[in-house]
Write a protein that holds these residues in place. Structure first.
Motif, PDB file in Angstrom:
ATOM      1  N   GLU A  92       2.179   3.919   0.283  1.00  0.00           N
ATOM      2  CA  GLU A  92       1.114   3.074   0.833  1.00  0.00           C
ATOM      3  C   GLU A  92       1.312   2.835   2.332  1.00  0.00           C
ATOM      4  O   GLU A  92       0.351   2.799   3.101  1.00  0.00           O
ATOM      5  CB  GLU A  92       1.087   1.748   0.077  1.00  0.00           C
ATOM      6  N   ARG A  93       2.563   2.722   2.759  1.00  0.00           N
ATOM      7  CA  ARG A  93       2.872   2.420   4.156  1.00  0.00           C
ATOM      8  C   ARG A  93       2.434   3.521   5.123  1.00  0.00           C
ATOM      9  O   ARG A  93       2.339   3.295   6.327  1.00  0.00           O
ATOM     10  CB  ARG A  93       4.371   2.161   4.316  1.00  0.00           C
ATOM     11  N   TRP A  94       2.164   4.704   4.619  1.00  0.00           N
ATOM     12  CA  TRP A  94       1.799   5.812   5.489  1.00  0.00           C
ATOM     13  C   TRP A  94       0.407   5.681   6.098  1.00  0.00           C
ATOM     14  O   TRP A  94       0.131   6.247   7.142  1.00  0.00           O
ATOM     15  CB  TRP A  94       1.849   7.127   4.720  1.00  0.00           C
TER      16      TRP A  94
END
Length: 175
Positions: A92-94
């Motif tokens: 998700e952090r990407w």
């Protein structure tokens, strides 16, 4: 979220059922926003990030771990538009935005038939679009405020989608 630095660019995921119009959109977005276009299917083929070959669906099975290891340093730099027909395995952090391209079943059917998809693969992809599987996957995998639906039936839809992504980017830069 802290203010982005002037030279920092976000990472954008463009996902959707095969044939929905992702590549057309990614190519133009990458060009117009000066982003790197990372076509995960192409990368997987070129780098042999394949676990096995699925004879029934006539397609390679992606080695997700190898792909993610390859993408990690690229994603850390930012400024990528990532294309793939799935999204639930990416961290998700990407991504700062996830755009899901959808397409009416009749148009999608014609596009996939033109690509010579076998009947099982064709039916599976059409069913995926009917049930909104990729859109649901994106909504389940990412925060709701970063997931957007785009239409991919016509060139006019694509131009609207490009404007939508560019407008999102302008707003993101203002944060």
């Amino acid at each position: 979220m802290s203010e982005p630095e002037p030279d920092v660019k976000p990472n954008i995921l463009i996902t959707g059922t095969p044939g929905a119009g992702k590549s057309y959109l990614c190519e133009r977005i990458a060009s117009e926003l000066k982003f790197e276009w990372l076509d995960c299917s192409k990368i997987a083929k070129e780098k042999n990030f394949v676990e096995e070959y699925d004879e029934e669906y006539d397609c390679p099975i992606l080695d997700e771990e190898k792909l993610m290891d390859h993408l990690e340093p690229l994603m850390a730099k930012g400024g990528n538009v990532v294309e793939y027909h799935g999204c639930d395995f990416f961290p998700e952090r990407w991504f700062q935005a996830v755009f899901v391209v959808t397409c009416p079943n009749t148009t999608l059917y014609d596009r996939l038939k033109e690509r010579n998809y076998n009947e099982k693969k064709l039916a599976s992809n059409i069913q995926c679009e009917i049930f909104g599987t990729i859109l649901e996957e994106a909504r389940d995998s990412y925060k709701s405020d970063i997931v957007f639906e785009l239409k991919g039936e016509t060139k006019a839809d694509a131009h609207i989608s490009i404007k939508t992504v560019k407008n999102w980017y302008r707003m993101w830069k203002r944060k």
